[in-house]
Design a protein around this motif. Sequence first.
Motif, PDB file in Angstrom:
ATOM      1  N   GLY A   1       0.830  -1.419   0.062  1.00  0.00           N
ATOM      2  CA  GLY A   1       0.110  -0.045  -0.088  1.00  0.00           C
ATOM      3  C   GLY A   1       0.734   1.334   0.222  1.00  0.00           C
ATOM      4  O   GLY A   1       1.999   1.174  -0.068  1.00  0.00           O
ATOM      5  N   GLY A   2       0.376   2.228   0.121  1.00  0.00           N
ATOM      6  CA  GLY A   2       1.060   3.594   0.057  1.00  0.00           C
ATOM      7  C   GLY A   2       1.946   3.733  -0.934  1.00  0.00           C
ATOM      8  O   GLY A   2       2.061   3.676  -2.099  1.00  0.00           O
ATOM      9  N   THR A   3       3.320   4.532  -0.197  1.00  0.00           N
ATOM     10  CA  THR A   3       4.360   4.575  -1.203  1.00  0.00           C
ATOM     11  C   THR A   3       5.237   3.362  -1.280  1.00  0.00           C
ATOM     12  O   THR A   3       6.358   3.233  -1.782  1.00  0.00           O
ATOM     13  CB  THR A   3       5.183   5.721  -0.508  1.00  0.00           C
ATOM     14  OG1 THR A   3       5.746   5.416   0.869  1.00  0.00           O
ATOM     15  CG2 THR A   3       4.461   7.045  -0.584  1.00  0.00           C
ATOM     16  N   GLY A   4       4.772   2.097  -0.847  1.00  0.00           N
ATOM     17  CA  GLY A   4       5.373   0.740  -0.775  1.00  0.00           C
ATOM     18  C   GLY A   4       5.814   0.370  -2.432  1.00  0.00           C
ATOM     19  O   GLY A   4       4.916   0.862  -3.075  1.00  0.00           O
ATOM     20  N   LYS A   5       6.797  -0.165  -2.749  1.00  0.00           N
ATOM     21  CA  LYS A   5       7.105  -0.631  -3.928  1.00  0.00           C
ATOM     22  C   LYS A   5       6.254  -1.824  -4.608  1.00  0.00           C
ATOM     23  O   LYS A   5       6.588  -2.362  -5.820  1.00  0.00           O
ATOM     24  CB  LYS A   5       8.680  -0.566  -4.108  1.00  0.00           C
ATOM     25  CG  LYS A   5       9.330   0.704  -4.077  1.00  0.00           C
ATOM     26  CD  LYS A   5      10.772   0.851  -4.507  1.00  0.00           C
ATOM     27  CE  LYS A   5      11.463   1.999  -4.249  1.00  0.00           C
ATOM     28  NZ  LYS A   5      12.548   2.093  -3.477  1.00  0.00           N
ATOM     29  N   ASN A   6       5.887  -2.651  -3.685  1.00  0.00           N
ATOM     30  CA  ASN A   6       5.132  -3.809  -3.655  1.00  0.00           C
ATOM     31  C   ASN A   6       5.900  -5.037  -4.418  1.00  0.00           C
ATOM     32  O   ASN A   6       5.391  -5.724  -5.279  1.00  0.00           O
ATOM     33  CB  ASN A   6       3.970  -3.569  -4.610  1.00  0.00           C
ATOM     34  CG  ASN A   6       2.739  -4.756  -4.599  1.00  0.00           C
ATOM     35  OD1 ASN A   6       2.955  -5.709  -3.541  1.00  0.00           O
ATOM     36  ND2 ASN A   6       1.853  -4.613  -5.376  1.00  0.00           N
TER      37      ASN A   6
END
Length: 390
Positions: free
Chosen positions: A122-127
């Motif tokens: 989620g959010g600014t994570g790079k997944n």
Amino acid sequence: MKYQMYIPTRTLFGAGELNNLNIQEMPGRKAMVVISNGKSVRENGALARTEEQLHLAGVETAVFGKVEANPLKSTVMEGAAFARENGCDFVVALGGGSVMDAAKIMAMMATNPGDLWDYVAGGTGKNKPLENRPLPVVCITTTAGTGSEVDAWGVVTNPETQEKIGCGGMDSLFPVLAVVDPELMTTVPPKFTAYQGFDALFHSTECYISKAANPMSDMVALTAIENIAKYLPVAVMNGADLKARERVAFGNTLSGYVMSLSSCTSEHSMEHALSAFHQELPHGAGLIMLSRAYYEYFIEKGVCGDRFVRMARAMGMEAAKKPGDFLTALVKLQQDCGVADLKMSDYGITRGELEGLAVNARETMGGLFAADPCEMPHADCTAIYERAYR
Ligand SMILES: [Zn+2]
């Protein structure tokens, strides 16, 4: 009727079960034992007992005792490095939700390169997908709150980006073993017993009104709500009442299962925004502050009215007939537990922030809004914060 169920955690539930840890099959030879930065498990003997059990099982231990409430990304990264440096091949969490959440994410980062936010969805994570399987995790819960002992998630705060996000969630992050021993919970102070108990309650109430609800999750959620509503006030009043502790712990572990069967809703996104900006706000307290206005919103929208009636009945209002009865039962439970008067302003939250919190809730944990029983536009989300504000 459709549901998927995968909750692979072996659960040892019951008073005194910690004494049976040594006869369980251990997932490794050297454990990093993760505890909080407070004194409680050292002072009440739980740490010594846990280490003794592990040593009896032929396991070496190294203690990492730095987890704060609302654990920070930096602490999790430090714990992961500690596990590698000490040659630990599994992780034992001994503590409440913060400790168990942090321990799971440490287990993930101990075997994977880079930064935690590389893997956050989620959010600014790079997944990014994990490169390696996390270290196995054993959870020994000392509180009845997050249900974290039986789920695959860890909530971590990143102060640089002001995000508090559920990390992990992959099958390999379910604890291999959970010990839920209510004897370990008798020393939790009344205030925290209440906050944690309400967190567990809301996991079930959210999952019960969620779009993801199904007959299996309903069964588990209603039983959890029943047990928590009946016994939480008793446990708050008299922490040494083992029967009450046992029932609240049961409701909590069921609420942990229910999150893997259904999904929480935006109440949790909205609370994470509060404690992302106000580190000292306990998760359960934030949920309590929001709860009345939050559920009132869906009741006023007229969605899943029958579900609110059934929840009110599960909370002991046997004659409940209208959805609003749920709010009556909820407020009564908060009064009985001494937490009906919690105020956001007591934690330094100002009215001016509320709009920004609504933005943060959707940006970081937008997924849960999709599980709401009806759409909640941004302006309505802000209005709920405003209605809840005191
Ligand atoms: Zn929660």
